[in-house]
Design an enzyme around this catalytic site. Structure first.
Site, short mmCIF file in Angstrom:
data_model
loop_
_atom_site.label_atom_id
_atom_site.label_comp_id
_atom_site.label_asym_id
_atom_site.label_seq_id
_atom_site.Cartn_x
_atom_site.Cartn_y
_atom_site.Cartn_z
N CYS A 2 0.88 -1.02 0.19
CA CYS A 2 0.10 -0.03 -0.02
C CYS A 2 0.87 1.33 0.00
O CYS A 2 2.02 1.40 0.74
CB CYS A 2 -0.99 -0.01 1.30
SG CYS A 2 -2.00 -1.42 1.18
N ARG A 27 3.87 -0.19 -4.75
CA ARG A 27 3.55 -0.50 -3.50
C ARG A 27 2.49 -1.68 -3.46
O ARG A 27 2.18 -2.50 -2.28
CB ARG A 27 3.72 0.30 -2.56
CG ARG A 27 4.81 1.04 -2.35
CD ARG A 27 4.77 2.29 -1.27
NE ARG A 27 4.60 1.96 0.04
CZ ARG A 27 5.78 1.38 0.61
NH1 ARG A 27 6.78 1.71 0.23
NH2 ARG A 27 5.54 1.12 2.07
N TRP A 75 -2.71 -2.63 -1.87
CA TRP A 75 -2.41 -4.29 -2.04
C TRP A 75 -3.16 -4.67 -0.92
O TRP A 75 -3.18 -4.52 0.58
CB TRP A 75 -0.71 -4.42 -1.55
CG TRP A 75 -0.61 -5.74 -1.89
CD1 TRP A 75 -0.17 -6.39 -3.19
CD2 TRP A 75 -0.19 -6.79 -0.84
NE1 TRP A 75 0.23 -7.62 -2.85
CE2 TRP A 75 -0.16 -8.03 -1.64
CE3 TRP A 75 -0.81 -7.18 0.42
CZ2 TRP A 75 0.05 -9.24 -1.24
CZ3 TRP A 75 -0.39 -8.34 0.95
CH2 TRP A 75 -0.22 -9.43 0.26
N GLY A 102 -0.87 -1.63 6.24
CA GLY A 102 -0.70 -2.49 7.47
C GLY A 102 -2.06 -3.31 7.81
O GLY A 102 -2.86 -3.42 7.19
N GLU A 484 17.77 -17.57 -7.56
CA GLU A 484 17.38 -16.13 -8.14
C GLU A 484 16.97 -15.96 -9.27
O GLU A 484 15.86 -15.38 -9.63
CB GLU A 484 18.45 -15.17 -7.61
CG GLU A 484 18.22 -13.66 -7.91
CD GLU A 484 17.19 -12.87 -7.27
OE1 GLU A 484 16.81 -13.44 -6.30
OE2 GLU A 484 16.90 -12.07 -7.91
N LYS A 488 12.91 -14.84 -10.44
CA LYS A 488 12.65 -13.81 -11.27
C LYS A 488 11.79 -14.30 -12.18
O LYS A 488 10.89 -13.75 -12.52
CB LYS A 488 14.00 -13.29 -11.98
CG LYS A 488 14.88 -12.41 -11.15
CD LYS A 488 14.28 -11.02 -11.07
CE LYS A 488 14.82 -10.34 -9.65
NZ LYS A 488 14.53 -10.99 -8.42
N GLU A 491 8.37 -14.93 -10.63
CA GLU A 491 7.61 -13.57 -10.23
C GLU A 491 7.05 -12.91 -11.73
O GLU A 491 6.07 -12.13 -11.49
CB GLU A 491 8.13 -12.72 -9.39
CG GLU A 491 9.34 -12.11 -9.81
CD GLU A 491 10.01 -11.46 -8.43
OE1 GLU A 491 9.30 -10.87 -7.93
OE2 GLU A 491 11.34 -11.31 -8.47
N HIS A 507 19.44 -36.91 -6.51
CA HIS A 507 18.80 -37.16 -5.31
C HIS A 507 17.21 -37.06 -5.67
O HIS A 507 16.62 -36.98 -4.57
CB HIS A 507 19.37 -36.66 -4.15
CG HIS A 507 20.85 -36.74 -4.00
ND1 HIS A 507 21.30 -38.06 -3.39
CD2 HIS A 507 21.94 -36.10 -4.01
CE1 HIS A 507 22.54 -38.06 -3.47
NE2 HIS A 507 23.07 -36.91 -3.94
N LYS A 608 5.80 -4.34 -4.00
CA LYS A 608 7.51 -4.06 -3.54
C LYS A 608 7.88 -4.24 -1.99
O LYS A 608 8.80 -4.87 -1.85
CB LYS A 608 7.93 -2.72 -4.05
CG LYS A 608 9.35 -2.44 -4.13
CD LYS A 608 10.08 -2.87 -5.49
CE LYS A 608 11.41 -2.65 -5.11
NZ LYS A 608 12.20 -3.92 -5.88
C1 F6R Z 1 12.08 -10.41 -5.57
C2 F6R Z 1 11.89 -9.38 -4.66
C3 F6R Z 1 11.39 -9.77 -3.09
C4 F6R Z 1 12.18 -8.96 -2.07
C5 F6R Z 1 11.62 -9.25 -0.68
C6 F6R Z 1 12.56 -8.61 0.24
O1 F6R Z 1 12.22 -9.76 -7.10
O2 F6R Z 1 12.17 -8.22 -4.72
O3 F6R Z 1 11.81 -11.12 -3.18
O4 F6R Z 1 13.68 -9.25 -2.33
O5 F6R Z 1 10.28 -9.19 -0.60
O6 F6R Z 1 12.35 -7.17 0.19
P1 F6R Z 1 13.20 -6.16 0.84
O7 F6R Z 1 14.80 -6.50 0.31
O8 F6R Z 1 12.72 -4.92 0.48
O9 F6R Z 1 13.29 -6.52 2.27
#
Ligand code: F6R
Length: 613
Positions: A2, A27, A75, A102, A484, A488, A491, A507, A608
């Site tokens: 949010c 956000r 969100w 929140g 990673e 990527k 998501e 395994h 984010k």
């Molecule tokens: C993936 C991504 C998330 C953040 C995670 C932690 O691309 O961006 O997995 O890495 O939500 O976020 P921060 O670093 O802001 O604590």
């Protein structure tokens, strides 16, 4: 999670708030809404879906012009992403408007109480109870800030709340508990937002709000008090991000821009951290060298991409310092009663500095007497403020939901911390530290070289747009890189993607290999003892029909016969390879998502900054 914006001043408040919301849309983008104080009343508009839906509504039915407004991009937590659940929420008389980030944990009890007193609540949200409670309190004290303090004292959970009242036309009131809210101080105008990006086009003077504080925003300044009504000390800081850093700068997506910014971000994170003698100097860390030399265990806590950075950091920390290092998902950490003591160093990695799981892990660690060092990209955010020390990454604002440049800079910061620990404890000689620093200083150039050769990776991604599954394999530091790469792809491309430690394949996971299945393999440098083992793994999966996409160092000829597609990365020391090997995977995921018609910067269901547990 949010985004919230508030404004009081002489500009059109609606315009300021809408442009702020655009910058905060990363956000959350389930719905958006605004409330403007004008002509003695309150005018609101809200719509499910992205901000563009709200813009269209405002185009058809403009709101009156006013100089005080609040806005929200959501969100969803409580209640689906509908018009009715969109913020702002009002009291029954339509005099108070509230936006919220929140979770109010005791909202069900408060809601029942309000219903008993004859209130009608129109949404399924936890937020709406606050509008009604504020209206009740305001009716007796006629002071919105006091009403906010009284209401906040009754709320449980983590929240940022921002409210306006039609009877106080030049006032916006905000409150925060464990959830982000920053204040911007301009000339004859004041701002508040979840993130400075919302107001840096107007002012760079910002105020950090502390825990359990209420802020009153007026044209001529701000007043901050605790929930208990006591005046609070106000600390202003200068935001050094400029407005253009939060723009797309000619790229189609923020993610593309942020991938391209990585050489600079890596260079900026190294900047100023090496003194005249060539030694590392991390002044801002604020944990003394003698405390660091006493550390007997390092625990890294983080989520998502930051967790992968932590996994890589473990290899560097243990190798360079010989201190045992654990890496733990922040969301799991405190629930298993971890063994921590005064000599444990907990490193919390977070781009946003607001991730609730990581924040809770920080609080738990400090509660056990451990020192906490934050590695963070967002100045003034909660995690560094609640930690003993901080090492800021200098990636600049990261707007795309999928983390890219933040990851690379987190790696750099982790390497710096590991080296510094080695330097302080004497497990790394000065010349060894300097050698690694020289290698790190070459990295911006090497990342740049990778970026210059990405066209075949983009073409490959487009050719795989209709695949269902892609697997990623790696060993040693290549394993978190594989995780990673898979994250990527999940998501952004909404594909089934999994990362495995290549040695684990036999395994179980090798059963997944079938004809034509794309498998990306991150190959360690030929100088690594693991190189030949990974080449054998490639042969094993290829023999079973996999289409092998091999990421290998320039000059590594051993992989050539087994690579259906070969992506070259510059030669680096083993531990630093993730800085170059991750980049093709970011480009791959971004291009694949584009080819599938997905929203690259705003993938579905995500936000984010994850400010709820
Ligand atoms: C993936 C991504 C998330 C953040 C995670 C932690 O691309 O961006 O997995 O890495 O939500 O976020 P921060 O670093 O802001 O604590």
């Amino acid at each position: 999670m949010c985004g919230i914006v508030g404004y009081v001043g002489s500009q059109s408040a609606l315009e300021v708030v809408m442009s702020g919301l655009k910058r905060l849309e990363y956000r959350g983008y389930d719905s958006a809404g605004v409330a403007v104080l004008a002509d003695g009343g309150l005018a609101t508009a809200k719509r499910a879906g992205k901000l563009v839906n709200l813009e269209k509504t405002l185009g058809r039915r403009p709101l009156p012009t006013g100089n005080t407004a609040i806005g929200h991009t959501r969100w969803a937590t409580h209640g689906g992403p509908t018009d009715a659940n969109a913020h702002p929420h009002l009291d029954n008389a339509g005099r108070v408007a509230v936006v919220h980030n929140g979770i109010i944990e005791n909202f069900a009890a408060l809601r029942a109480e309000l219903a008993d007193r004859g209130h009608h609540l129109a949404s399924e949200t936890d937020t709406e109870v606050v509008a009604h409670l504020l209206a009740e309190e305001f009716s007796s004290c006629a002071d919105l800030a006091e009403a906010m303090r009284l209401v906040c004292r009754r709320l449980e959970g983590a929240f940022t709340l921002v409210a306006v009242h039609a009877d106080e036309p030049d006032l916006v009131v905000g409150a925060r508990r464990s959830s982000p809210l920053v204040v911007g101080v301009g000339e004859g105008e004041s701002f508040l937002a979840s993130d400075v990006a919302a107001f840096i086009a107007h002012t760079r003077a910002a105020i950090e709000l502390g825990q359990d504080q209420v802020v009153e925003l007026r044209r001529d300044g701000v007043t901050v008090t605790g929930f208990d009504g006591m005046p609070a000390e106000v600390r202003t800081y200068h935001v050094d991000w400029d407005a253009s850093a939060a723009e797309k700068g000619g790229y189609d997506y923020f993610m593309l821009k942020e991938i391209a910014e990585q050489p600079k971000a890596v260079a900026d994170t190294l900047l100023g951290r090496i003194d005249a003698t060539g030694s590392l100097s991390l002044d801002e860390v604020r944990i003394t060298d003698s405390e660091l030399s006493e550390v007997d265990k390092v625990v890294i806590v983080a989520c998502g991409t930051a967790f992968h950075a932590g996994m890589i950091a473990k290899y560097a920390i243990e190798h360079w310092t010989r201190i045992p290092c654990e890496v733990e998902l922040a969301s799991e950490f405190r629930y298993r009663d971890p063994i921590l003591g005064e000599r444990s160093l907990v490193i919390a990695i977070s781009q946003s500095g607001e991730t609730m799981d990581t924040l809770m892990a920080v609080r738990h660690a400090r509660g056990q007497g451990s020192k906490v060092l934050a590695i963070c990209n967002t100045n003034g955010s909660t995690i560094p403020r609640e930690s003993d020390g901080v090492l800021y990454t200098h990636a600049g604002p990261e707007v795309a939901v999928a983390s890219t440049k933040a990851f690379l800079t987190q790696l750099v910061a982790c390497y710096l911390v590991a080296l510094y620990l080695g330097q302080v404890r004497g497990t790394k000689r000065a010349d060894e530290v300097q050698e690694v620093i020289r290698d790190l200083s070459r990295m911006p150039h090497e990342v740049d070289r990778v970026l210059e050769t990405m066209e075949p990776v983009r073409e490959l991604a487009r050719s795989l747009a209709y695949q269902d599954t892609v697997l990623f394999l790696g060993r040693h530091v290549g394993y978190p890189v594989a995780l990673e790469g898979a994250l990527k792809l999940k998501e952004l491309a909404y594909m089934h993607a999994e990362g495995f430690a290549a040695g684990e394949l036999k395994h179980g996971p090798i059963a997944l290999i079938e004809d034509g299945l794309p498998v990306v393999v991150i190959v360690p440098s030929p100088r690594s003892p693991l190189h030949d083992k990974v080449v054998s793994n490639i042969q094993e999966i290829r023999a079973r029909g996999a289409c092998t996409i091999v990421i290998a160092e320039e000059g590594d000829e051993a992989v050539v016969p087994y690579a259906d597609r070969l992506v070259r990365v510059p030669a680096t020391p083993t531990l630093l390879q993730p800085l170059v090997a991750t980049v093709p995977l970011q480009v791959f995921a971004c291009e694949l998502a584009t080819a599938r018609g997905n929203e690259v910067d705003q993938p579905r269901n995500l936000a984010k900054s994850v400010t709820v547990e």
